[in-house]
Design a protein around this motif. Structure first.
Motif, short mmCIF file in Angstrom:
data_model
loop_
_atom_site.label_atom_id
_atom_site.label_comp_id
_atom_site.label_asym_id
_atom_site.label_seq_id
_atom_site.Cartn_x
_atom_site.Cartn_y
_atom_site.Cartn_z
N PRO A 54 0.82 -1.22 0.00
CA PRO A 54 0.00 0.00 0.00
C PRO A 54 0.85 1.26 0.00
O PRO A 54 1.69 1.45 0.88
CB PRO A 54 -0.82 -0.13 1.28
N PRO A 55 0.66 2.12 -0.98
CA PRO A 55 1.47 3.34 -1.07
C PRO A 55 0.97 4.43 -0.15
O PRO A 55 -0.22 4.49 0.18
CB PRO A 55 1.31 3.76 -2.53
N LYS A 56 1.86 5.30 0.25
CA LYS A 56 1.49 6.52 0.97
C LYS A 56 1.27 7.67 -0.01
O LYS A 56 0.48 8.57 0.24
CB LYS A 56 2.58 6.89 1.97
N MET A 64 12.01 17.00 1.86
CA MET A 64 10.91 16.18 1.34
C MET A 64 9.66 16.51 2.14
O MET A 64 9.74 16.89 3.31
CB MET A 64 11.23 14.69 1.45
N ALA A 65 8.51 16.34 1.50
CA ALA A 65 7.25 16.62 2.18
C ALA A 65 6.15 15.77 1.59
O ALA A 65 6.21 15.38 0.42
CB ALA A 65 6.89 18.11 2.05
N GLY A 66 5.14 15.50 2.41
CA GLY A 66 3.94 14.87 1.89
C GLY A 66 3.88 13.38 2.12
O GLY A 66 4.33 12.86 3.14
N GLY A 67 3.30 12.67 1.13
CA GLY A 67 2.94 11.27 1.27
C GLY A 67 4.05 10.37 1.76
O GLY A 67 5.03 10.14 1.06
N GLY A 68 3.91 9.87 2.97
CA GLY A 68 4.84 8.91 3.53
C GLY A 68 5.99 9.50 4.30
O GLY A 68 6.82 8.76 4.85
#
Length: 493
Positions: A64-66, A423-427
């Motif tokens: 499952p991806p973030k 880095m920012a965001g998903g995961g």
């Protein structure tokens, strides 16, 4: 004369395994099953099953991806980490002092400073302030970043193996210093495909420098597909005229005529595909069809007239000027909204061997607000949770001065041993700063992050095991991270 004899020498030389198998049924004594058993157990390695809905590989994502998509903000030319994120207040005491041999340890330097008889320490002349709940130190050059510091993770211990721009930027974007490998965006779209069949899965935009010194060149192979099918290469959007060259119909050619022309060309191409079995023919047909659909989707994408005034205030005045970094950041958000998988921005002008204080201030003025605005915009729309944003150059800059050092002016050479990204965001964790360099911001002391580690982490956030996303070419299984790379687990949410 056999069918094979009728082919040109060039086609014979370029024959794929698919073509060879197709022709084997027409007269080669050994059958397909027997011949396949003589090859590797992967069979048609280049013909891995794809998902008809997305165009990606069946079985991906691996977990499952973030994040569903990536926006990579590449700062071409290599920003100085000491001026932006790696605060070293004690360096002021070493102004003009020779860099100790114990720090440099005989490490290589470029030909641009190898002739210098002295390597005097040049501390940053810019002030730093603490921001956010974590009290992270950020340069006065990036005041808007102070508003997003609790939404990003800063990595101050990234390092690379390349010391010059072209191999270094090629390394960041393809995982290898020599040209010829697929770009990161190509690997991602090969694996995951696209959520939007009316726009390219991989889009590239380039903005010019705010600084006054000459830019480093950028080559289209940085967003190329290498040995993957050309359908995975990035599509560069232009700032003026058609966003994509030749997208509009020529004068006097209405849309129905264009449709009939494409249908006719597709029939001819299908005949060629049946005869030669060349997968690039199918790619060409698919690209023609994508271009036809883009005649509607791209103008809608590029039309900013429906954006509220508050959006332009968020991104800054330059966001109204096509081709600027600010305008491209705004378009990146609009592309993300439309399901584009990999959005690559390049902003030129960070190669500051001389007049660094002047030029880095100009660069930051053009980059600071739009970069922060993109994060804030995604966040307020509920998209930051599943969009991964990366801000990075290709290496860092030296603590010692290149050229003449004065109290207000200096330059810095290339430095692969350490540099800062975010880095920012998903995961990705929020409000975090990892990595530590020595007192001279020259060597890494804690949490080293290699370029391959960064690439592995990006893929991980997308639900991809970097060890398993491979493609067999010339007898070897290739991957983005080559033969290295570890996921940086302490940045993961």
């Amino acid at each position: 004369m056999t069918d094979s004899d009728s082919l040109t020498p060039q086609l014979n030389a370029a024959m794929t395994r698919r073509q060879f198998f197709r022709r084997s049924t027409a007269g080669i004594a050994i059958g397909i099953p027997a011949l396949a058993s003589l090859l590797t157990n992967d069979g048609f390695a280049a013909d891995t099953a794809t998902d008809p809905k997305t165009g990606g590989l069946v079985g991906l994502p691996h977990f499952p991806p973030k994040a569903k998509r990536v926006i990579f903000l590449h700062q071409s030319g290599a920003p100085s980490h000491m001026e932006l994120f790696d605060y070293k207040p004690n360096l002021v005491k070493s102004q003009g002092v020779e860099l100790p041999d114990s720090v440099r340890m005989g490490q290589r330097i470029t030909g641009m400073t190898s002739g210098q008889s002295s390597f005097p320490v040049a501390p940053s002349i810019f002030k730093f302030n603490q921001y956010g709940r974590s009290g992270t130190w950020i340069s006065e050059l990036l005041p808007y970043h102070g508003k997003i510091v609790d939404d990003i993770t800063i990595i101050k211990s990234t390092y690379t193996e390349a010391i010059n721009h072209d191999p270094a930027i090629t390394f960041v974007q393809t995982g290898f210093q020599q040209p010829g490998r697929p770009s990161m965006g190509a690997w991602v779209t090969y694996g995951l495909g696209s959520e939007n069949q009316n726009l390219p899965a991989f889009v590239v935009m380039v903005s010019q420098a705010n600084a006054l010194n000459p830019d480093q060149p950028l080559f289209s192979r940085l967003w190329g597909s290498g040995f993957l099918s050309s359908r995975y290469q990035g599509v560069k959007f232009r700032a003026s005229g058609d966003a994509v060259l030749y997208l509009s119909n020529p004068p006097g050619v209405p849309s129905p005529t264009r449709r009939r022309m494409l249908d006719g060309i597709a029939k001819l191409n299908r005949l060629l595909a049946e005869k030669y079995g060349d997968p690039e023919i199918d790619t060409r047909v698919a690209q023609y069809e994508m271009a036809y659909r883009m005649q509607t989707s791209v103008p809608d994408l590029m039309d900013l007239s429906k954006e509220p005034e508050s959006t332009f205030e968020l991104y800054g005045a330059d966001s109204r000027k096509p081709g600027t970094y600010a305008a491209n950041c705004l378009l990146a958000r609009r592309l993300a909204e439309r399901g584009v998988r990999f959005i690559q921005l390049y902003h030129r002008g960070w190669d500051q061997h001389n007049d660094l204080p002047r030029d880095i201030a100009l660069q930051c003025k053009g980059v600071d607000q739009p970069s922060a605005a993109l994060v804030l915009d995604l966040k307020q729309r509920g998209m930051l949770d599943d969009t991964l944003v990366v801000w990075a150059g290709e290496f860092g800059r030296t603590v010692y001065c290149q050229g003449k050092l004065t109290a207000t002016n200096y330059g810095r050479d290339h430095h692969p041993r350490c540099f800062a990204i975010w880095m920012a965001g998903g995961g990705i964790q929020r409000g975090l700063s990892i990595g530590k360099t020595d007192d001279y911001s020259y060597n890494i002391l804690e949490d080293p992050v290699h370029v391959h580690d960064l690439q592995a982490t990006i893929l991980h956030c997308l639900g991809i095991d970097h060890l398993r996303l491979t493609y067999k070419f010339q007898g070897r299984y290739f991957r983005l991270t080559d033969v290295a790379g570890n996921v940086v687990k302490n940045v993961l949410a």
